[in-house]
Motif scaffolding. Structure first.
Motif, short mmCIF file in Angstrom:
data_model
loop_
_atom_site.label_atom_id
_atom_site.label_comp_id
_atom_site.label_asym_id
_atom_site.label_seq_id
_atom_site.Cartn_x
_atom_site.Cartn_y
_atom_site.Cartn_z
N LEU A 1 -10.27 8.02 4.47
CA LEU A 1 -11.07 6.96 5.11
C LEU A 1 -10.71 5.55 4.65
N TYR A 2 -10.67 5.35 3.35
CA TYR A 2 -10.45 4.00 2.81
C TYR A 2 -9.29 4.02 1.83
N PRO A 3 -8.34 3.12 2.00
CA PRO A 3 -7.14 3.14 1.16
C PRO A 3 -7.41 2.72 -0.28
N PRO A 4 -6.57 3.19 -1.18
CA PRO A 4 -6.69 2.80 -2.58
C PRO A 4 -6.15 1.39 -2.80
N LEU A 5 -6.59 0.81 -3.88
CA LEU A 5 -6.08 -0.50 -4.30
C LEU A 5 -5.28 -0.35 -5.59
N THR A 6 -4.69 0.81 -5.74
CA THR A 6 -3.95 1.14 -6.97
C THR A 6 -2.44 1.07 -6.79
N ASP A 7 -1.97 0.74 -5.60
CA ASP A 7 -0.53 0.68 -5.34
C ASP A 7 -0.03 -0.73 -5.69
N SER A 8 0.43 -0.88 -6.92
CA SER A 8 0.90 -2.18 -7.40
C SER A 8 1.99 -2.78 -6.54
N LEU A 9 2.90 -1.96 -6.08
CA LEU A 9 4.01 -2.45 -5.26
C LEU A 9 3.50 -3.01 -3.93
N PHE A 10 2.59 -2.29 -3.28
CA PHE A 10 2.02 -2.77 -2.02
C PHE A 10 1.31 -4.11 -2.24
N LEU A 11 0.50 -4.19 -3.29
CA LEU A 11 -0.25 -5.42 -3.55
C LEU A 11 0.68 -6.59 -3.88
N LYS A 12 1.74 -6.31 -4.62
CA LYS A 12 2.69 -7.35 -4.97
C LYS A 12 3.44 -7.84 -3.74
N ARG A 13 3.90 -6.93 -2.90
CA ARG A 13 4.64 -7.29 -1.69
C ARG A 13 3.78 -8.03 -0.67
N ASN A 14 2.50 -7.74 -0.66
CA ASN A 14 1.59 -8.29 0.34
C ASN A 14 0.61 -9.30 -0.24
N ARG A 15 0.91 -9.82 -1.39
CA ARG A 15 -0.04 -10.72 -2.08
C ARG A 15 -0.42 -11.92 -1.22
N THR A 16 0.52 -12.48 -0.49
CA THR A 16 0.20 -13.64 0.34
C THR A 16 -0.61 -13.27 1.58
N LYS A 17 -0.70 -11.98 1.89
CA LYS A 17 -1.48 -11.52 3.04
C LYS A 17 -2.89 -11.06 2.66
N LEU A 18 -3.13 -10.84 1.38
CA LEU A 18 -4.40 -10.28 0.95
C LEU A 18 -5.58 -11.17 1.30
#
Length: 142
Positions: free
Chosen positions: A59-76
């Motif tokens: 249902l709801y994605p995790p916020l534990t994927d450091s690579l995803f957060l780093k790559r998408n930091r400007t989109k968060l």
């Protein structure tokens, strides 16, 4: 002699306390953003993403994927401000839900929230300040 040793130890403890109490402005800013972001996370995000940031099954994605957060930091900031719908892949798992928009959040609140999320749950991405949030939100694709 015992008195000199005791005074020396007391002086050493005082110096250690004073040294550790001196933080740079950057460290103080980070701490302030992080603490405020934690409260925002608890109020706005924790219900879906969980106390530990692991999300909720499919249902709801995790916020534990450091690579995803780093790559998408400007989109968060845009994701928080405008919400998100459609497919997204995190940790090799696809999610296709809808995240509500938090249009009432200020740039400062978004910066604090992003700082918290990107530095919790195993993530270590440093301070995301209000100027970065304002610039990123200004450039959101609508």
């Amino acid at each position: 002699m015992k008195r000199i040793i005791t005074l020396s130890l007391l002086l050493l403890v005082c110096i250690t306390i004073i040294f550790n109490a001196c933080q740079s402005q950057a460290e103080l800013d980070y701490a302030r953003y992080y603490v405020n972001g934690k409260g925002l996370y608890e109020a706005h995000c924790q219900n879906c993403h969980g106390e530990d940031g692991k999300g909720l099954g499919q249902l709801y994605p995790p916020l534990t994927d450091s690579l995803f957060l780093k790559r998408n930091r400007t989109k968060l900031g845009c994701i928080i401000k405008n919400g998100l719908s459609g497919k997204i892949e995190i940790n090799g798992q696809e999610f296709d839900g809808q995240m509500p928009a938090e249009t009432q959040m200020t740039n400062m609140e978004i910066a604090q929230l992003v700082t918290y999320i990107t530095n919790s749950f195993g993530n270590k991405n440093g301070l995301y300040d209000v100027n970065a949030a304002a610039a990123d939100i200004k450039n959101c694709d609508k």
